[in-house]
Design an enzyme around this catalytic site. Structure first.
Site, PDB file in Angstrom:
ATOM      1  N   GLY A 106     102.369   3.895  32.981  1.00 36.40           N
ATOM      2  CA  GLY A 106     101.696   3.373  31.809  1.00 36.40           C
ATOM      3  C   GLY A 106     102.503   2.292  31.116  1.00 36.40           C
ATOM      4  N   PRO A 107     102.109   1.935  29.885  1.00 35.19           N
ATOM      5  CA  PRO A 107     102.784   0.856  29.150  1.00 35.19           C
ATOM      6  C   PRO A 107     104.277   1.073  28.956  1.00 35.19           C
ATOM      7  CG  PRO A 107     100.706   1.438  28.100  1.00 35.19           C
ATOM      8  CD  PRO A 107     100.946   2.466  29.153  1.00 35.19           C
ATOM      9  N   GLU A 153     114.012 -11.134  68.550  1.00 33.94           N
ATOM     10  CA  GLU A 153     114.625 -11.929  69.605  1.00 33.94           C
ATOM     11  C   GLU A 153     114.698 -11.146  70.909  1.00 33.94           C
ATOM     12  OE1 GLU A 153     117.005 -12.864  65.770  1.00 33.94           O
ATOM     13  OE2 GLU A 153     115.737 -11.266  66.579  1.00 33.94           O
ATOM     14  N   ARG A 191      94.694   5.269  49.670  1.00 34.02           N
ATOM     15  CA  ARG A 191      93.464   5.751  50.285  1.00 34.02           C
ATOM     16  C   ARG A 191      92.546   4.588  50.677  1.00 34.02           C
ATOM     17  NH1 ARG A 191      94.409   8.698  45.751  1.00 34.02           N
ATOM     18  NH2 ARG A 191      92.662   7.781  44.595  1.00 34.02           N
ATOM     19  N   ALA A 212     106.151   0.323  32.384  1.00 36.73           N
ATOM     20  CA  ALA A 212     105.962  -1.091  32.730  1.00 36.73           C
ATOM     21  C   ALA A 212     106.791  -1.978  31.809  1.00 36.73           C
ATOM     22  CB  ALA A 212     104.485  -1.458  32.647  1.00 36.73           C
ATOM     23  N   THR A 247     102.909   9.706  32.506  1.00 32.36           N
ATOM     24  CA  THR A 247     101.705   9.471  33.301  1.00 32.36           C
ATOM     25  C   THR A 247     101.347  10.699  34.119  1.00 32.36           C
ATOM     26  OG1 THR A 247     102.068   7.088  33.450  1.00 32.36           O
ATOM     27  CG2 THR A 247     100.754   8.090  35.197  1.00 32.36           C
ATOM     28  N   LEU A 249      98.746   9.548  43.523  1.00 27.22           N
ATOM     29  CA  LEU A 249      99.617   8.455  43.971  1.00 27.22           C
ATOM     30  C   LEU A 249      99.609   8.275  45.488  1.00 27.22           C
ATOM     31  CD1 LEU A 249     102.710   8.762  41.614  1.00 27.22           C
ATOM     32  CD2 LEU A 249     100.565   7.520  41.271  1.00 27.22           C
TER      33      LEU A 249
END
Length: 364
Positions: free
Chosen positions: A294-295, A59, A232, A298, A221, A229
């Site tokens: 990894g699994p 604004e 790129r 997650a 991991t 990490l």
């Protein structure tokens, strides 16, 4: 009450404001906001957007472009009245993607800046859910300004999905990503996983990293893959924005790990309490988290109900074997299955990206 014709015109202006908002950075903790100022005939006389933390809000950015002599953004913070900026926008309508803020942060409240500038009407799409920044609409109404809320709200909600989620829940928005074969395997039986997907999918992952404030993995991991990490480009160059690397877990990270060379400072958090970990990140100003472990990690976020969005990269391969992309989710019967809503399907070379969110997601 506005007519259908006026509704259509305001929606058109709001969509333009949303396009302006997209020029601002998605990272950094602040929402992307756009604003257009229009006269009584509906013509745009000035427009602006938020350029990032510490800069004028949308604004104020728009007000500063009205050509009012020596008026600049620093005079439009709403903290001073009786200056030369009063009534610079007399009679104009401000169309803003997010309810004007009502607090003093690095800048003054936009609601007061609009009042001081003399706007006659403010139109916005989404209420500001911030516990400190909300309430701008009430302040404007109290000041005699006509306020219209909810114009193109669904489109604005989608545009601001991650920031709104973080602000409403007071924790970062969490995206969980994995790549798998069509039969749901993240690696071959011998543990090899490079590369499940092709170059187009892998480059898309780097672009998503650059849209996050932090990238999260587990110590497993880090120790197994030694990832960098970083975000790129096609030629391997570092992109301008780099997410902060965050490792969940207690195991020590080797001194020569690639993460020690990351452009942003490594943060390690005990991952036994994901809610506490996210709270720590939120307090540090992180609003968008990209989970790329990894699994185990997650599955932990999904099982805890902390995954706001899933990015699943599917490769047309079959591996079989035990290396599944997800582990235990606390689901023992079909009635307990975690239902998802697919929001996007995108071909990426020979692979397919599926974007999904929890089907039970509700919005305030």
């Amino acid at each position: 009450m506005i007519t259908p014709e006026q509704q259509a015109q305001l929606e058109k202006l709001m969509r333009h404001a949303l396009s302006l908002a997209g020029h601002g950075p998605i990272t950094g903790g602040n929402p992307q906001v756009g604003c257009v100022l229009v006269d009584a005939t509906g013509q745009i006389v000035a427009e602006g957007w938020h350029h990032g933390a510490g800069t004028p809000h949308a604004e104020v950015d728009a007000l500063a472009k009205l050509g009012a002599g020596d008026v600049d953004a620093s005079e439009l913070g709403g903290s001073a009245t009786g200056t030369g900026v009063r009534h610079v926008a007399a009679g104009l309508t401000a169309v803003v993607t997010l309810e004007p803020c009502n607090h003093h942060g690095r800048t003054g409240p936009c609601a007061q800046a609009l009042l001081d500038a003399g706007v006659s009407r403010v139109v916005y799409a989404v209420p500001d859910p911030g516990p400190d920044s909300g309430g701008g609409a009430e302040r404007l109404r109290d000041g005699g300004v006509e306020v219209i809320a909810g114009i193109a709200r669904a489109e604005a909600e989608e545009f601001l999905h991650s920031w709104l989620t973080a602000t409403r829940l007071q924790r970062p928005h969490v995206t969980v990503k994995w790549a798998s074969t069509l039969d749901g395997r993240a690696a071959a039986a011998d543990g090899t996983s490079q590369w499940i997907t092709g170059t187009a999918a892998r480059q898309h992952v780097h672009e998503q990293r650059a849209r996050a404030d932090a990238i999260v993995v587990g110590t497993g991991t880090v120790l197994a893959d030694d990832p960098s990490l970083t975000a790129r480009g096609d030629a391997g160059e570092l992109l301008e924005w780099q997410p902060q690397p965050v490792v969940l877990g207690r195991r020590e990270i080797p001194a020569d790990a690639q993460l020690r060379q990351h452009p942003e400072k490594l943060r390690q958090i005990d991952g036994s309490d994901l809610d506490a970990a996210l709270s720590e990140l939120f307090e540090a100003g992180i609003r968008r988290v990209f989970v790329e472990g990894g699994p185990t990690i997650a599955s932990a976020f999904i099982a805890a109900g902390l995954a706001d969005e899933l990015l699943i990269y599917l490769a047309p391969k079959l591996l079989g074997g035990p290396q599944v992309a997800l582990g235990e989710l606390g689901v023992s019967t079909m009635a307990e299955a975690k239902d998802l809503s697919i929001t996007e399907l995108r071909p990426l070379g020979n692979d397919v990206l599926i974007v999904a969110r929890p089907a039970t997601e509700t919005r305030a």
